[in-house]
Design a protein around this motif. Structure first.
Motif, PDB file in Angstrom:
ATOM      1  N   PRO A  62       8.955  44.028  79.502  1.00  0.00           N
ATOM      2  CA  PRO A  62       8.833  43.381  78.187  1.00  0.00           C
ATOM      3  C   PRO A  62       7.872  42.192  78.227  1.00  0.00           C
ATOM      4  O   PRO A  62       7.747  41.516  79.240  1.00  0.00           O
ATOM      5  CB  PRO A  62      10.261  42.919  77.889  1.00  0.00           C
ATOM      6  CG  PRO A  62      10.958  42.872  79.196  1.00  0.00           C
ATOM      7  CD  PRO A  62      10.270  43.853  80.091  1.00  0.00           C
ATOM      8  N   SER A  63       7.198  41.981  77.109  1.00  0.00           N
ATOM      9  CA  SER A  63       6.277  40.859  76.955  1.00  0.00           C
ATOM     10  C   SER A  63       6.732  39.994  75.795  1.00  0.00           C
ATOM     11  O   SER A  63       7.295  40.491  74.817  1.00  0.00           O
ATOM     12  CB  SER A  63       4.863  41.353  76.673  1.00  0.00           C
ATOM     13  OG  SER A  63       4.361  42.080  77.752  1.00  0.00           O
ATOM     14  N   ARG A  64       6.460  38.711  75.909  1.00  0.00           N
ATOM     15  CA  ARG A  64       6.761  37.784  74.823  1.00  0.00           C
ATOM     16  C   ARG A  64       5.652  36.739  74.791  1.00  0.00           C
ATOM     17  O   ARG A  64       5.378  36.101  75.808  1.00  0.00           O
ATOM     18  CB  ARG A  64       8.099  37.110  75.033  1.00  0.00           C
ATOM     19  CG  ARG A  64       8.478  36.225  73.856  1.00  0.00           C
ATOM     20  CD  ARG A  64       9.838  35.632  73.986  1.00  0.00           C
ATOM     21  NE  ARG A  64      10.843  36.694  73.857  1.00  0.00           N
ATOM     22  CZ  ARG A  64      12.111  36.545  74.157  1.00  0.00           C
ATOM     23  NH1 ARG A  64      12.553  35.396  74.619  1.00  0.00           N
ATOM     24  NH2 ARG A  64      12.960  37.526  74.012  1.00  0.00           N
ATOM     25  N   GLY A  65       5.006  36.603  73.658  1.00  0.00           N
ATOM     26  CA  GLY A  65       3.928  35.635  73.527  1.00  0.00           C
ATOM     27  C   GLY A  65       2.761  35.920  74.458  1.00  0.00           C
ATOM     28  O   GLY A  65       2.114  35.009  74.940  1.00  0.00           O
ATOM     29  N   LYS A  67       2.908  37.021  77.445  1.00  0.00           N
ATOM     30  CA  LYS A  67       3.276  36.885  78.848  1.00  0.00           C
ATOM     31  C   LYS A  67       4.304  37.949  79.208  1.00  0.00           C
ATOM     32  O   LYS A  67       5.331  38.080  78.544  1.00  0.00           O
ATOM     33  CB  LYS A  67       3.833  35.492  79.121  1.00  0.00           C
ATOM     34  CG  LYS A  67       4.144  35.263  80.564  1.00  0.00           C
ATOM     35  CD  LYS A  67       4.442  33.823  80.865  1.00  0.00           C
ATOM     36  CE  LYS A  67       4.787  33.763  82.344  1.00  0.00           C
ATOM     37  NZ  LYS A  67       4.525  32.525  82.959  1.00  0.00           N
ATOM     38  N   THR A  68       4.009  38.703  80.273  1.00  0.00           N
ATOM     39  CA  THR A  68       4.899  39.768  80.722  1.00  0.00           C
ATOM     40  C   THR A  68       5.914  39.208  81.718  1.00  0.00           C
ATOM     41  O   THR A  68       5.570  38.402  82.580  1.00  0.00           O
ATOM     42  CB  THR A  68       4.084  40.892  81.397  1.00  0.00           C
ATOM     43  OG1 THR A  68       3.111  41.372  80.467  1.00  0.00           O
ATOM     44  CG2 THR A  68       4.964  42.049  81.821  1.00  0.00           C
ATOM     45  N   ARG A  69       7.147  39.652  81.586  1.00  0.00           N
ATOM     46  CA  ARG A  69       8.202  39.233  82.494  1.00  0.00           C
ATOM     47  C   ARG A  69       7.885  39.658  83.922  1.00  0.00           C
ATOM     48  O   ARG A  69       7.333  40.719  84.160  1.00  0.00           O
ATOM     49  CB  ARG A  69       9.531  39.853  82.059  1.00  0.00           C
ATOM     50  CG  ARG A  69      10.689  39.508  82.984  1.00  0.00           C
ATOM     51  CD  ARG A  69      12.013  40.088  82.538  1.00  0.00           C
ATOM     52  NE  ARG A  69      12.111  41.524  82.487  1.00  0.00           N
ATOM     53  CZ  ARG A  69      12.262  42.340  83.544  1.00  0.00           C
ATOM     54  NH1 ARG A  69      12.271  41.870  84.762  1.00  0.00           N
ATOM     55  NH2 ARG A  69      12.369  43.641  83.362  1.00  0.00           N
TER      56      ARG A  69
END
Length: 103
Positions: A62-65, A67-69
């Motif tokens: 998953p990515s958020r903003g 940035k990938t975990r």
């Protein structure tokens, strides 16, 4: 004899030759070098599995903003693989100089 059988026989021949090398070039008994050699065989297998699973996991992280975990141990355990920290990976250990501590 098919190609696969010839390939397996060639691999077996190379493995036996590699196993003969420590016996011929050292004063160690087979029980003295068995564990380090088997440890390397296991690490190589674990590293190959790690790379294969990593290729499957990374695209699904998953990515958020933007940035990938980061990868986690759980990502690998869910795929029946061992997570190897960078300093514990086969290629990293093999590239170390002989004087380096591999513990």
């Amino acid at each position: 004899m098919n190609v696969a059988t010839r390939n397996i026989e060639a691999i077996e021949k190379r493995l036996w030759s590699a196993a003969d090398n420590p016996r011929a070039n050292s004063n160690y008994a087979s029980n003295e070098y068995f564990m380090p050699v088997m440890g390397l065989v296991f690490l190589r297998h674990a590293y190959s599995r790690y790379l294969s699973v990593k290729e499957q996991i990374e695209p699904k992280l998953p990515s958020r903003g933007g940035k990938t975990r980061d990868l986690t141990k759980e990502d690998f355990s869910q795929q029946s693989a061992i997570y190897l920290r960078p300093k514990a990976q086969f290629d990293t250990l093999v590239a170390l100089p002989d004087s380096a501590d591999r513990k």
